[in-house]
Design a protein around this motif. Structure first.
Motif, short mmCIF file in Angstrom:
data_model
loop_
_atom_site.label_atom_id
_atom_site.label_comp_id
_atom_site.label_asym_id
_atom_site.label_seq_id
_atom_site.Cartn_x
_atom_site.Cartn_y
_atom_site.Cartn_z
N SER A 100 -1.31 -6.09 5.70
CA SER A 100 -0.68 -4.89 5.16
C SER A 100 0.72 -4.81 5.76
CB SER A 100 -1.49 -3.64 5.52
OG SER A 100 -1.34 -3.35 6.90
N PRO A 101 1.60 -3.99 5.20
CA PRO A 101 2.95 -3.87 5.76
C PRO A 101 2.96 -3.42 7.21
CG PRO A 101 2.84 -2.88 3.57
CD PRO A 101 1.43 -3.20 3.96
N ASP A 102 1.91 -2.73 7.65
CA ASP A 102 1.88 -2.22 9.02
C ASP A 102 1.35 -3.24 10.02
OD1 ASP A 102 2.77 0.25 8.06
OD2 ASP A 102 0.71 0.89 7.62
N THR A 103 0.74 -4.33 9.55
CA THR A 103 0.10 -5.28 10.47
C THR A 103 0.88 -6.58 10.64
OG1 THR A 103 -1.23 -6.22 8.68
CG2 THR A 103 -2.18 -4.37 9.93
N THR A 123 2.10 -6.14 0.20
CA THR A 123 2.85 -6.32 1.45
C THR A 123 4.23 -6.89 1.17
OG1 THR A 123 0.78 -6.66 2.67
CG2 THR A 123 2.81 -7.41 3.72
N LYS A 131 6.62 -4.27 -0.16
CA LYS A 131 7.08 -3.30 0.83
C LYS A 131 8.02 -3.93 1.85
CE LYS A 131 4.98 0.29 -0.74
NZ LYS A 131 5.80 1.39 -1.33
#
Length: 600
Positions: free
Chosen positions: A70-73, A140, A143
């Motif tokens: 994901s974009p956060d990981t 992902t 983003k």
């Protein structure tokens, strides 16, 4: 989500994990037969298996890690080392650096060798592939790059292979030196090694190293840039020679040290899905590449020689089958006749000529010309060289018993309007093809003969009855490819008198004294050859009552030729010499391609 040979099937794995029942598997298989989906996608669509559980099982099957992305990981700085276009093309996103110094990449297809090669080239470090959900990867990517960080860092850009891909000899030699310095093959200053004593896994390791990947990629890219039709990689005692066939003639383009040979051939084998451990028997494969926003297929063939394996790759440019009939070199009268013939409802049209004379290109362009929603066109080829949208194409598979003759029998149950048979090689194939032509189908095929009239004698030699030949064939088109004079260095010159006389042209005759001839002087544009590009030379034999009668009487090819000439047939040499007089090609090149026994 492909399953390499020898691995357990995903359905069985899910059953063993308690995530799927045998009844659900059978139901999914039945559903899959009615769709083009992969079986895993069917499991998810039917609600039998959660998407994450499916990908975790696939990762175990492929023996690689599964990663939720994901974009956060992910590490945004590492992710943007890869251009957005590459990330979207290969459905892959770098997620962070590994303790070993490599970069971990989330991929939808971690088994895609071409994608892995490209990622290694772009990132210039080892790539550790992981399996991830394609939808999560796409989200992902959207983003990570939405703020405009779509370009790789400066270091990565500098390390990437230039888009032009015409790497010079100095670049190649430096890359070859990198292979030697790696020490993995145990090669010192002596360039010659005994490849039979080198373990396959060590060669495979070198084949996955950046220098060899670069060399292989540059060889292919440069060949496309040079408009080559074939790449020859040939081993000798102390060197490897790379040659390109350009406009029908081989040119020396590169010499490499012998120690590069084994890993380079292995690199090409990996790219074409061949067995790199097998070096004793011939193998065939296929490579798909994209260069300058165009798709190319390379048909690869490797054979064992006394000095090692020799590889030849035929470059198939899909643009060549979309040129249009008017771009192939037909004179106006012949073009008009061909346009009428290919609109016939039934009959057989044969193309003849040696290998590399453009028969396939001509026939594909004809199919493109007559392609419409109203026609059912089926082909049987060995192999299928170009994929044509709107046409059903079948590949010969002799191991499975699918020959030209077997396929033709089943084609007739498919309600075809037009049938293309890649080549007529035996009596059974020729008889079925002729029967198809006599029962309301338009049939195209090829034969290896020197000229159009020899088509008839070749078929009778196979055992086909003459009355069937005279009834089915509506024309025979023989062809060659001559080189075009380079437009950048074109100049007047005077050919030798004896060469002109060989074509029936007397330069001393009063009516011929003002005729001008041209050739290419040689320049950078044409690699100093004086030629750039090729044009077709044709001979069209039309079936008529007189020729049909001669065929039934088993007349010789010479007698059939005389009747065809009397009916107005233009010979190969006449058509070619007309192009010489127009300043398109030269007498010397025409002599090279036309003066074969029986062809003039």
């Amino acid at each position: 989500m492909r399953r390499p040979g020898g691995q357990k099937q995903i359905g069985q794995m899910l059953i063993e994990r308690g995530l799927l029942t045998p009844d659900q598997l059978n139901q999914a298989l039945e559903t899959q037969r009615q769709t083009t989906q992969l079986i895993g996608e069917v499991f998810v669509d039917l609600g039998f298996v959660e998407k994450q559980a499916l990908y975790e099982a696939l990762a175990v099957q492929m023996d690689i890690p599964y990663l939720e992305v994901s974009p956060d990981t992910i590490d945004g700085a590492v992710a943007t080392l890869l251009p957005k276009e590459e990330a979207e093309r290969y459905r892959a996103v770098p997620v962070g650096r590994d303790a070993s110094g490599g970069i971990k990449v989330a991929m939808a297809e971690p088994g895609d060798v071409i994608a892995l090669d490209s990622l290694r080239m772009q990132l210039q470090v080892p790539v550790i592939p992981t399996l991830s959900d394609p939808d999560a990867i796409a989200y992902t990517i959207s983003k990570v790059y939405e703020k405009g960080a779509a370009r790789p860092a400066a270091g990565a850009r500098a390390a990437a292979v230039p888009a032009g891909g015409v790497g010079g000899g100095m670049d190649m030699q430096a890359l070859a030196e990198s292979v030697r310095e790696s020490g993995m093959l145990g090669v010192g200053e002596d360039a010659a090694i005994d490849e039979s004593q080198v373990e396959t896994d060590r060669i495979a390791d070198i084949a996955d190293e950046a220098p060899i990947i670069k060399i292989a990629k540059l060889i292919i890219q440069r060949s496309i840039h040079e408009r080559a039709s074939d790449i020859h990689v040939e081993p000798y005692q102390n060197r490897v020679r790379v040659r390109y066939r350009i406009d029908g003639v081989l040119h020396d383009v590169l010499q490499l040290p012998k120690y590069v040979h084994a890993p380079l051939i292995s690199r090409f084998k990996i790219m074409s899905n061949m067995n790199i451990a097998e070096r004793r028997v011939p193998q065939d494969g296929r490579i798909h590449v994209r260069h300058t926003d165009k798709d190319f297929d390379l048909r690869a063939s490797v054979i064992p020689t006394t000095m090692g394996e020799k590889m030849v790759m035929r470059i198939l440019d899909k643009a060549s089958i979309q040129l249009g009939l008017d771009s192939l070199g037909f004179e106006a009268k012949m073009m008009s006749e061909i346009e009428k013939l290919i609109l016939q409802p039934n009959g057989m049209i044969l193309s003849t000529g040696p290998t590399g004379s453009g028969k396939t290109t001509t026939q594909y362009n004809i199919l493109n010309h007559i392609l419409s929603v109203e026609s059912n066109i089926i082909t049987i080829e060995d192999p299928v060289e170009y994929q044509l949208d709107g046409i059903s194409q079948v590949h010969v598979n002799r191991k499975a018993g699918l020959t030209f003759a077997v396929a033709l029998k089943y084609f007739l149950r498919q309600d075809p309007d037009v049938i293309l048979v890649g080549e007529i090689r035996d009596l059974e194939t020729s008889e079925i093809a002729i029967q198809a032509a006599l029962t309301g189908h338009l049939v195209f095929s090829t034969l290896h003969t020197n000229d159009a009239p020899s088509t008839v004698t070749r078929l009778t030699d196979m055992g086909v009855e003459p009355f069937l030949i005279s009834s089915a064939i509506i024309c025979s088109l023989s062809q060659r490819l001559a080189r075009r004079i380079c437009s950048q260095c074109r100049e007047e010159y005077q050919p030798r008198r004896d060469v002109l006389l060989g074509f029936g042209f007397d330069p001393d005759a009063p009516e011929n004294r003002e005729v001008k001839f041209h050739h290419g002087r040689g320049c950078e544009h044409c690699r100093g050859t004086g030629y750039r590009g090729r044009i077709g030379i044709y001979e069209l034999l039309l079936m008529n009552a007189e020729i049909a009668e001669l065929i039934i009487k088993r007349a010789s090819a010479g007698q059939i030729r005389e009747a065809a000439l009397a009916a107005g047939m233009t010979t190969l040499s006449e058509d070619g010499f007309g192009k010489v007089l127009q300043g398109i090609t030269t007498v010397d090149d025409l002599q090279r391609v036309v003066f074969t026994a029986g062809a003039w």
